[in-house]
Design an enzyme around this catalytic site. Structure first.
Site, short mmCIF file in Angstrom:
data_model
loop_
_atom_site.label_atom_id
_atom_site.label_comp_id
_atom_site.label_asym_id
_atom_site.label_seq_id
_atom_site.Cartn_x
_atom_site.Cartn_y
_atom_site.Cartn_z
N HIS A 699 19.85 105.28 48.61
CA HIS A 699 18.52 105.69 48.16
C HIS A 699 18.61 106.58 46.94
O HIS A 699 17.60 106.94 46.35
CB HIS A 699 17.76 106.40 49.28
CG HIS A 699 17.66 105.56 50.51
ND1 HIS A 699 18.64 105.57 51.48
CD2 HIS A 699 16.75 104.65 50.90
CE1 HIS A 699 18.29 104.71 52.43
NE2 HIS A 699 17.16 104.14 52.10
N CYS A 731 22.41 100.73 53.17
CA CYS A 731 21.27 99.81 53.16
C CYS A 731 21.45 98.84 51.99
O CYS A 731 22.47 98.89 51.30
CB CYS A 731 19.96 100.59 53.05
SG CYS A 731 18.49 99.62 53.48
N1 GLN Z 1 19.18 92.76 53.96
C1 GLN Z 1 18.23 93.66 53.41
C2 GLN Z 1 18.69 94.17 52.07
O1 GLN Z 1 19.85 94.28 51.88
C3 GLN Z 1 18.02 94.84 54.32
C4 GLN Z 1 17.05 95.78 53.75
C5 GLN Z 1 16.67 96.90 54.67
O2 GLN Z 1 17.34 97.19 55.62
N2 GLN Z 1 15.60 97.56 54.39
O3 GLN Z 1 17.90 94.49 51.19
ZN ZN Z 2 18.32 99.22 55.60
#
Ligand code: GLN
Ligand code: ZN
Length: 762
Positions: A699, A731
């Site tokens: 993030h 993420c």
């Molecule tokens: N597979 C999604 C990505 O990589 C997962 C996103 C998420 O967890 N918000 O963007």
């Molecule tokens: Zn995520």
């Protein structure tokens, strides 16, 4: 009857705040320019509410990033690592929100968590032993005055001290008891300042009291508000609650002497019952949250008027939104493509203002005359009597009815599958991977938009994405990642993308809702029964697989997340909708497998989102169907197919058995912004699923160093069996730039190598 709005959206109809803040982050505009954009957005919201005749309009509901962060800054709760950077106020604020890496130093962002059961995220305030709680910003006063200068007398909305203290993280020895007096003192000062500025009403938002409370919580609440109410003078205090009912603290709250109390009649399952059985104190305004601030369906006036009629017999009632309208989009006016058949069933924030106005009007008439003759009432009731077009599908209903118990169980069991998968996949120890998406650069978005607008052909569109996939795979091979992804360039959003390819969904053009900071989402609307029209991701994954010899992970969004990040139906249960979606995604899983994709990730980024706020409801109201719905999606794959799942947070310490019961083979989750306590719990619960706790925070644009990642992995290895540990970011990388992504992943792979060497033969 008077009308009240808890809070109004602030990102701008065209996401002006997002674009302006992003420019500011890049240094393309200065602070005063950004402030100018913000002032216009505030003015827009205030005026809209004024035009609709709203009597209680909030000020200070605006935020550059998040209201909890605003409150932390308001009271000088700024950890030293940010102060030491020597930045100006706004820069410090954004450093806390986003982390800072630059000439002046290096500081990790505050942790981010979901705001109760919503998809809005707040920043977790950090209080250490040396924190000096001190009123040190004039934001609430300034925004109050700004509104007044526009001719609008507002109630000033502030995150209440109880909720704030309960959400804050205490990083030292001291805790709430050590700080509560200073909070009471500084909140008192705030009340005094607002009073001397002329504020007539202050709204303290205390959603925390809809949760399960301990006796000590109730005592704390009582102590805080007894003190604050004693200094309020002639300023009126509105206690605003939302996202549930306040059954644990109802009597206490009613006895404290607030001037107004806002209760949620939409999500508060017991609110009506509590008011009916326990009564509501005379002379206090009851702000009845009857217009849903979280969903986009039209209010059913007949039902609402009925409830109001009952309430009005005993109380002075203000009709209110159930929570801030922050959780719904601005206006249907921006939706030009959805026909009347659809839009007439929806109410976004601005339409909800009209609903409040109409309900208040009708309610005033209700006792004396026949509202059924009123146009507004007739029009509204027609929506419910006539129902909606294309909302039921017999085939889907039958498929759901035919689900058998064994459809919820994958065989053989986890341990057997784990052995088999290890021998077939032959991944190194500490396998490296990513969560799926790669940077969505401007050209990727442009290509998608051009296709949408019909400016390029489907061949051109596909060709472009295939090139991107090839490049992305090459990049991953160069970096040395073990499990490759295709990069998700075809996806605007992990839920909208699937929704668009499923029957039963409708889409909006501009219905953006703030998720965190400058990040907005555009939840699709579940309109009818859901099914899959045709394979969705198979071609992309197949193509990706043809580009490399390494294993490629297919990438899907799970049913619970699809549901939780859509606006759900209100005419059938969310359980039933989720099962329909699960069957559709299961079709996709089986098609991927049939096409040779033997690792499939089914994201449940938002699994926890609708977890009831009260523990006693967790299983019976939610997990008892949500977890089986996930299992339904993968129960029929072969033992050697490895199923991954991903969650966007690590707060599942309390539902670890439920997470394990999803029966995935691997789970990746966010861990880098929070401490690694979760790992102790995994161990204590004999968590079987292999895990990839995110080793760095995506993030923030900051590039983590190799040492930092090695250190994180070492910590993890203290707690996790080395055979179960995966190495990945926390993420998807879609919001990041290419440069920082590449640098970060190179460091991640280097760190994994170091860890492998250090653990060889161990
Ligand atoms: N597979 C999604 C990505 O990589 C997962 C996103 C998420 O967890 N918000 O963007
Ligand atoms: Zn995520």
């Amino acid at each position: 009857m008077k009308k009240s709005v808890v809070g109004f959206p602030r990102i701008g109809k065209e996401r002006e705040l997002k674009f302006a803040s992003e420019k500011y982050f890049k240094g393309e505009i200065n602070e005063s320019y950004l402030e100018g954009v913000a002032a216009k957005l505030r003015e827009y919201g205030l005026k809209k509410q004024q035009e609709a005749g709203i009597d209680f309009i909030s000020s200070n509901d605006f935020s550059f990033y998040d209201n909890v962060l605003d409150t932390a800054v308001l009271f000088n709760i700024i950890p030293d690592r940010y102060k030491e950077l020597g930045l100006n106020k706004l820069e410090t604020y954004f450093a806390m929100a986003r982390g800072y890496q630059g000439e002046k130093g290096n500081a990790k962002a505050l942790a981010m968590k979901k705001w109760f059961n919503t998809n809005y995220h707040y920043l977790v305030p950090e209080i250490d032993d040396s924190t000096e709680v001190k009123l040190s910003s004039d934001k609430p006063v300034a925004e109050y005055k700004e509104a007044r200068a526009l001719g609008i007398e507002t109630k000033v909305a502030v995150v209440g001290p109880f909720t704030f203290l309960k959400l804050a993280k205490f990083t030292g020895e001291k805790g709430i008891t050590d700080f509560k007096d200073s909070f009471i003192g500084e909140y008192s000062k705030l009340i005094e300042e607002l009073r001397s500025a002329g504020a007539k009403w202050i709204e303290f938002d205390e959603p925390y009291i809809v949760r399960d409370l301990e006796t000590s919580d109730i005592e704390l609440f009582k102590e805080i508000y007894t003190a604050l109410l004693s200094v309020k003078g002639d300023t009126k205090l509105l206690l605003q609650t939302y996202f549930g009912d306040i059954r644990d603290i109802y009597d206490t709250v009613m006895g404290l002497g607030f001037d107004g109390i806002g209760l949620d009649f939409t999500e508060g399952r017991k609110t009506a019952e509590l008011v009916a059985s326990k009564g509501f104190p005379k002379g206090i305004l009851l702000f009845a949250g009857l217009v849903n601030g979280k969903n986009i369906w039209r209010n059913n006036y007949a039902k609402t008027l009925d409830i109001l009629k009952g309430l009005k017999k005993e109380n002075e009632v203000v009709i209110s939104t159930s929570c801030s309208l922050l959780h719904v989009p601005y206006s249907l006016e921006s939706e030009t493509k959805l026909g009347e058949d659809y839009t007439k069933h929806f109410a976004f924030a601005e339409e909800k203002l009209i609903e409040l106005k109409e309900i208040a009007y009708l309610s005033d008439l209700y006792d004396s005359s026949n509202v059924s003759a009123e146009d507004a009432f007739k029009k509204n009731q027609a929506l419910f009597v006539n129902g909606r077009v294309n909302s039921r599908d017999d085939e889907v209903l039958k498929r759901v009815a035919d689900i058998k118990d064994e459809d919820y169980t994958r065989l053989p069991d986890f341990y057997e599958r784990e052995k088999l998968q290890k021998s077939i996949l032959r991944l190194p120890e500490f396998p490296t991977t990513t969560i799926g998406s790669f940077p969505q650069t401007a050209d990727v978005r442009k290509n998608r938009q051009a296709f949408r607008k019909g400016e390029i052909s489907s061949e051109q569109y596909t060709e472009f994405n295939k090139n991107k996939i090839r490049e992305c795979i090459k990049l991953q091979e160069e970096i040395g990642l073990d499990v490759i992804v295709h990069g998700e360039f075809e996806r605007n959003d992990m839920v909208e993308y699937f929704g668009e390819n499923l029957e039963g969904y409708v889409f909006t053009e501009k219905a953006w809702v703030q998720s965190y900071g400058s990040r907005c989402v555009k939840p699709p609307i579940i309109w009818g029964d859901v099914s899959r029209k045709q394979p969705i991701t198979v071609e992309w994954s197949k193509y990706a697989k043809s580009c490399t010899d390494k294993p490629v992970k297919g990438m899907l969004t799970g049913p619970v997340t699809i549901l939780n990040w859509s606006f759900p139906r209100e005419d059938i249960s969310i359980r039933e909708s989720t099962l329909q979606i699960a069957l559709a995604i299961r079709d996709e899983v089986l098609d991927l497998e049939a096409n040779g994709i033997n690792i499939i990730q089914i994201d449940e980024a938002a699994l926890r989102e609708k977890l009831p706020l009260r523990r006693s409801d967790w299983y019976s109201q939610y997990l008892d169907w949500a977890i089986p719905a996930f299992r339904l999606v993968h129960s029929k794959v072969k033992p050697e197919t490895q199923i991954h799942t991903h969650m966007c947070y690590s707060e599942f310490t309390d539902i670890i058995p439920a997470i394990d019961a999803m029966d995935a083979d691997v789970i990746t989750f966010e861990a880098s912004r929070s401490d690694l306590q979760i790992l102790d719990y995994l161990r204590a619960n004999n968590f079987k699923t292999e895990v990839g706790p995110g080793v760095y925070d995506i993030h923030s644009p900051r590039v983590p160093s190799v040492e930092e990642i090695v250190a994180a992995l070492k910590k993890m290895l203290d707690k996790i069996d080395k055979k179960k540990l995966w190495v990945n970011p926390d993420c998807g990388l879609k919001t990041r730039g290419i440069k920082e992504t590449k640098e970060s992943l190179i460091n991640l792979v280097k760190a994994a190598k170091i860890i492998r060497e250090q653990n060889e033969g161990k």
